[in-house]
Enzyme design. Structure first.
Site, PDB file in Angstrom:
ATOM      1  N   GLY A  25       0.836  -1.195   0.000  1.00 14.69           N
ATOM      2  CA  GLY A  25       0.000   0.000   0.000  1.00 14.69           C
ATOM      3  C   GLY A  25       0.865   1.236   0.000  1.00 14.69           C
ATOM      4  N   SER A  26       0.193   2.356  -0.079  1.00 11.96           N
ATOM      5  CA  SER A  26       0.951   3.599   0.006  1.00 11.96           C
ATOM      6  C   SER A  26       0.094   4.638   0.694  1.00 11.96           C
ATOM      7  CB  SER A  26       1.367   4.073  -1.380  1.00 11.96           C
ATOM      8  OG  SER A  26       0.212   4.348  -2.137  1.00 11.96           O
ATOM      9  N   GLY A  27       0.747   5.582   1.287  1.00 17.72           N
ATOM     10  CA  GLY A  27       0.020   6.646   1.984  1.00 17.72           C
ATOM     11  C   GLY A  27       0.890   7.883   1.954  1.00 17.72           C
ATOM     12  N   GLY A  28       0.400   8.924   1.373  1.00 19.53           N
ATOM     13  CA  GLY A  28       1.175  10.161   1.261  1.00 19.53           C
ATOM     14  C   GLY A  28       2.478   9.890   0.535  1.00 19.53           C
ATOM     15  N   PHE A  29       3.581  10.221   1.194  1.00 16.37           N
ATOM     16  CA  PHE A  29       4.880  10.002   0.567  1.00 16.37           C
ATOM     17  C   PHE A  29       5.498   8.679   0.993  1.00 16.37           C
ATOM     18  CE2 PHE A  29       4.530  14.647   0.178  1.00 16.37           C
ATOM     19  CZ  PHE A  29       4.723  14.739  -1.198  1.00 16.37           C
ATOM     20  N   LYS A  31       5.639   4.444   1.183  1.00 16.25           N
ATOM     21  CA  LYS A  31       5.317   3.193   0.517  1.00 16.25           C
ATOM     22  C   LYS A  31       5.329   2.159   1.645  1.00 16.25           C
ATOM     23  CE  LYS A  31       7.596   2.298  -3.433  1.00 16.25           C
ATOM     24  NZ  LYS A  31       8.745   1.900  -4.242  1.00 16.25           N
ATOM     25  N   VAL A  32       4.376   1.273   1.671  1.00 16.07           N
ATOM     26  CA  VAL A  32       4.356   0.277   2.743  1.00 16.07           C
ATOM     27  C   VAL A  32       4.589  -1.101   2.137  1.00 16.07           C
ATOM     28  CG1 VAL A  32       3.058  -0.684   4.692  1.00 16.07           C
ATOM     29  CG2 VAL A  32       2.739   1.716   4.062  1.00 16.07           C
ATOM     30  N   ASP A 139      -6.677  13.023  12.608  1.00 13.60           N
ATOM     31  CA  ASP A 139      -6.948  12.534  11.250  1.00 13.60           C
ATOM     32  C   ASP A 139      -7.682  11.194  11.312  1.00 13.60           C
ATOM     33  OD1 ASP A 139      -7.016  12.642   8.522  1.00 13.60           O
ATOM     34  OD2 ASP A 139      -4.972  11.892   8.228  1.00 13.60           O
TER      35      ASP A 139
HETATM   36  N1  H91 Z   1      -3.759   4.995   4.182  1.00  9.58           N
HETATM   37  C1  H91 Z   1      -4.006   6.102   5.017  1.00  9.58           C
HETATM   38  O1  H91 Z   1      -2.543  -1.043   2.450  1.00  9.58           O
HETATM   39  C2  H91 Z   1      -4.120   5.280   2.788  1.00  9.58           C
HETATM   40  C3  H91 Z   1      -2.062  -3.902   4.398  1.00  9.58           C
HETATM   41  C4  H91 Z   1      -1.428  -3.291   5.562  1.00  9.58           C
HETATM   42  C5  H91 Z   1      -1.074  -4.129   6.612  1.00  9.58           C
HETATM   43  C6  H91 Z   1      -0.206  -2.382   7.818  1.00  9.58           C
HETATM   44  C7  H91 Z   1       0.407  -1.984   9.012  1.00  9.58           C
HETATM   45  C8  H91 Z   1       0.739  -0.688   9.211  1.00  9.58           C
HETATM   46  C9  H91 Z   1       0.463   0.267   8.237  1.00  9.58           C
HETATM   47  C10 H91 Z   1      -0.158  -0.130   7.045  1.00  9.58           C
HETATM   48  C11 H91 Z   1      -0.519  -1.437   6.802  1.00  9.58           C
HETATM   49  C12 H91 Z   1      -1.183  -1.924   5.639  1.00  9.58           C
HETATM   50  C13 H91 Z   1      -2.425   4.445   4.301  1.00  9.58           C
HETATM   51  C14 H91 Z   1       0.771   1.670   8.464  1.00  9.58           C
HETATM   52  C15 H91 Z   1       0.968   2.144   9.755  1.00  9.58           C
HETATM   53  C16 H91 Z   1       1.230   3.469   9.964  1.00  9.58           C
HETATM   54  C17 H91 Z   1       1.291   4.362   8.920  1.00  9.58           C
HETATM   55  C18 H91 Z   1       1.091   3.885   7.651  1.00  9.58           C
HETATM   56  C19 H91 Z   1       0.836   2.559   7.422  1.00  9.58           C
HETATM   57  C20 H91 Z   1      -2.408   2.984   3.983  1.00  9.58           C
HETATM   58  C21 H91 Z   1      -0.990   2.496   3.784  1.00  9.58           C
HETATM   59  C22 H91 Z   1      -0.916   1.000   3.612  1.00  9.58           C
HETATM   60  C23 H91 Z   1      -1.684   0.271   4.637  1.00  9.58           C
HETATM   61  C24 H91 Z   1      -3.064   0.771   4.905  1.00  9.58           C
HETATM   62  C25 H91 Z   1      -3.104   2.264   5.093  1.00  9.58           C
HETATM   63  C26 H91 Z   1      -2.168  -1.743   3.406  1.00  9.58           C
HETATM   64  N2  H91 Z   1      -1.646  -1.144   4.548  1.00  9.58           N
HETATM   65  N3  H91 Z   1      -2.255  -3.062   3.316  1.00  9.58           N
HETATM   66  N4  H91 Z   1      -0.490  -3.686   7.680  1.00  9.58           N
HETATM   67  O2  H91 Z   1       1.532   5.672   9.150  1.00  9.58           O
HETATM   68 CL1  H91 Z   1       1.433   4.016  11.550  1.00  9.58          CL
HETATM   69 CL2  H91 Z   1       1.169   4.937   6.324  1.00  9.58          CL
END
Ligand code: H91
Length: 691
Positions: A25-29, A31-32, A139
């Site tokens: 996944g990704s969020g803002g800047f 990449k996860v 948020d």
């Molecule tokens: N949204 C706000 O897409 C768009 C599975 C998945 C599984 C995760 C554990 C932690 C985080 C994301 C996970 C995840 C951002 C995590 C934790 C913190 C954080 C951010 C991510 C998405 C980013 C990918 C995420 C879901 C939210 C998946 N994600 N698939 N375990 O700041 Cl504290 Cl960005």
């Protein structure tokens, strides 16, 4: 320190301690990526940020890291480790396989009051705790609540959180968060109390859970702001009087008339059917040190328990913190409190660092990410619980352990030097220390063997597969399942077949072509696979774009459609996997049709049976909706662009076949962009495609 040096060391640290897999996944800047902590065998999420890309947002990341270091609660995503290089920041986080609450809501349209209550109590619990620690989240939205493997919520994204110096009673000025969830005082630019603004957002969130849409919504920001400041919304007829009342108490325009989190803890609506107030205190206080975890770490690190405790208590959010917290998490889930042993001999080639490097070598990421092809032995993180003779915990491949009669080792026909499980007959008289040494030796042997078998080649196209790309390594890439139901886990012996050059409707798609020599020698692969076949259950994974999209798919489990009868191994036989792999490697035997999957919550069912027809309908509608796309087989990677040439939204649509009922389904996955805008757009595309 020179830039390259810190850069190198940071990346080295990450790959020494973790196996890093695909982007989830990704969020803002950020990449996860999915990862696995090598020592504990536990899955983790790795948030990767490029400092350059962050620019002015870098302080927000620091805020998030500091907040997460201070927060330890059953409904807050746990931070395990932070690695910072001169150019990047890696945050290692608790992995939540259920994905975002947002996707869960839209998949179900809306939740029942009972299910909403379960989630709402957890949200109140998390927020009461966060506030008790002096933070406001600012948020809150369903995209920032993730579902863990037990279907519990975990709050994420503390990048906008605030900790006023004088405490939460002090007013804040920064306007932040997502407009649809923002409190009126916040969007009006007034000074506001963080916890009060959070209660408003919780009200919007509660509405979204119960209704499946937002109470205040408009494409035009000014109109949206006006709606919020007026605080008027419609209550649909399915809401109970109790829900209507609670929503009204939470979405009071005047923050002083708004209900407080404290009052929510024992609100009649919140305690209905529970008869107990929401439990908000942490069940995992930061100061508490677990003796079992310390013992295991001390043995593994060959240190005294005292010095191990002192090291853990430093809370440096390094490998020590991560190992301790991940062990603790294993213990909480009833798993053995065990670490993979660190090898003692052959320090040069088999040290943890070396293993880390191996892991890194094993996964050559292309420019964007994914690795090439990986075969892996699943030694997992499970151990034989107790050695019958010495009561020491033992380590064994999962496949061996899986034998119900415990006689697996007797059947082991492998040459002694290839056998990793303990010897058939319990070795009476072996001391715990000897057993541990045995374990280390086996591990080391395995690491050496892995090295021997490693010749992965980077491939920008991600899917070129050659003989030499067949990989073996000690830990299996974790699957990215995401259904909360354990039974819905995908087949362990997953093998994906990249839809290379798939011809859809007679048009050659953009799928990458295998490199020259792409058809591997069947014999060689069979031989290679035979080498590890009988060691343990085997997982062969092609890290192709298709695999990635499958992994991204939060809930799809691939199913070959065939019943698995052979061999009695629940995970299926290696041969089958091998045959599939060979199919994948042999261009003439490429799979052309859409994937067969089971219906899951991010799959829209159609009433049609012809996948090409559905694909054509979608293909013709995307340009009309100004959606840019690339096609790979039956997967469409879609994007929308904003005014300044920025991607505003990214998502995937995949036409696939369902089994029961046998109809075409469309799997959707949001990768980037506003969740509700995405929901509306995808609904629009699918309804316009008359699906
Ligand atoms: N949204 C706000 O897409 C768009 C599975 C998945 C599984 C995760 C554990 C932690 C985080 C994301 C996970 C995840 C951002 C995590 C934790 C913190 C954080 C951010 C991510 C998405 C980013 C990918 C995420 C879901 C939210 C998946 N994600 N698939 N375990 O700041 Cl504290 Cl960005």
């Amino acid at each position: 320190m020179p830039v390259e040096r810190t850069e190198h060391r940071g990346a080295e640290e990450l790959h020494r301690d973790y196996q890093v897999y695909e982007t989830i996944g990704s969020g803002g800047f950020a990449k996860v990526k999915l990862g696995r902590h090598i020592l504990s065998g536990e899955k983790v999420a790795i948030k990767i940020m490029n400092k350059k890309d962050l620019g002015d947002d870098l302080p927000r990341v620091k805020v998030e890291i500091e907040a997460m270091k201070n927060l330890s609660h059953q409904h807050v995503c746990r931070l395990y480790q932070v690695i910072e290089t001169s150019t990047q920041i890696f945050m290692v986080l608790e992995y939540c396989p259920g994905g975002e609450l947002f996707d869960y809501i839209i998949a179900k349209d809306r939740l029942s009051e009972e299910e909403t209550r379960v989630f709402f109590r957890q949200i109140v619990s998390a927020m009461a705790y966060v506030h008790s620690q002096g933070y406001a989240h600012r948020d809150l939205k369903p995209e920032n609540l993730l579902i863990d493997e037990d279907h519990n919520l975990k709050l994420i994204d503390f990048g906008l959180c605030a900790k006023p110096k004088g405490g939460l009673g002090y007013e804040l000025m920064t306007c932040c968060g997502s407009p649809a969830y923002a409190a009126p005082e916040l969007i009006q630019g007034k000074a506001y109390i963080g916890s009060e603004a959070d209660v408003w957002s919780m009200g919007v969130l509660l509405f979204a859970l119960l209704c499946g849409y937002l109470p205040f919504d408009d494409d035009n920001c000014m109109v949206l702001y006006r709606k919020i400041t007026r605080g008027k919304y419609d209550n649909p007829q399915w809401l109970s009087p109790g829900s209507v009342l609670l929503l009204n108490q939470m979405m009071q325009v005047d923050p002083k008339r708004r209900i407080t989190v404290r009052q929510l803890l024992d609100h009649p609506w919140a305690i209905k059917d529970y008869n107990s107030p929401v439990e908000w205190r942490t069940r995992q206080p930061l100061g508490h040190i677990d003796e079992d975890c310390i013992t295991e770490m001390a043995v593994n690190m060959k240190r005294s328990r005292g010095s191990t405790t002192a090291l853990v208590k430093e809370w440096r959010y390094d490998q020590t913190t991560a190992t301790y917290l991940l062990l603790l998490s294993k213990k909480k889930r009833g798993k053995p409190v065990r670490l993979r042993p660190e090898p003692t001999v052959c320090e040069d080639s088999c040290s943890p660092l070396h293993q880390g490097l191996q892991a890194r070598e094993a996964l050559h990421f292309s420019e964007d990410e994914d690795a090439v092809i990986v075969g892996s032995l699943d030694f997992g993180s499970d151990y034989i619980d107790d050695c019958p003779c010495t009561q020491v915990k033992q380590y064994t491949p999962k496949g061996v352990r899986g034998q119900p009669d415990g006689a697996a080792n007797h059947k082991d026909a492998r040459p002694a030097e290839k056998r990793y499980a303990y010897s058939p007959t319990p070795e009476r008289g072996r001391t715990p220390a000897q057993h541990r040494q045995d374990r280390r030796n086996r591990d080391q042997e395995r690491a050496c063997e892995n090295k021997e078998n490693k010749e992965n080649k980077e491939n920008k196209e991600n899917i070129a597969v050659q003989e030499k790309d067949v990989e073996i390594f000690a830990l299996p890439p974790p699957r990215t399942p995401v259904s909360s139901k354990k039974s819905a886990r995908p087949n362990k012996n997953v093998l994906t077949t990249p839809n290379q050059n798939a011809h859809v409707n007679g048009t050659k798609t953009k799928a990458a072509t295998p490199k020259a020599g792409g058809s591997a020698s069947k014999e060689h692969i069979k031989k290679r696979a035979a080498e590890f076949k009988d060691l343990a259950d085997v997982e062969i994974l092609a890290f192709s774009p298709e695999r990635r999209s499958r992994s991204l798919d939060m809930a799809v489990t691939e199913d070959s459609g065939k019943k698995k009868k052979r061999g009695g191994n629940v995970f299926g036989s290696l041969e089958r996997g091998l045959d599939k792999m060979i199919t994948m490697l042999t261009p003439s035997k490429r799979r052309d049709g859409p994937r067969k999957i089971k219906a899951q919550y991010n799959v829209t069912l159609t009433s049609q049976t012809n996948p090409d027809q559905i694909l054509n309908q979608i293909l013709s509608i995307l340009p009309e909706k100004n959606v840019d796309f690339t096609q790979k087989g039956y997967t469409l990677k879609c994007r929308t662009w904003g005014d300044f040439g920025k991607v505003t939204m990214a998502f995937e649509l995949e036409v696939c076949m369902l089994q029961r009922p046998e109809v075409v389904g469309i799997r959707r996955q949001r990768l980037k962009g506003d969740a509700w805008v995405y929901k509306h757009l995808v609904e629009d595309i699918l309804s316009s495609s008359s699906i």
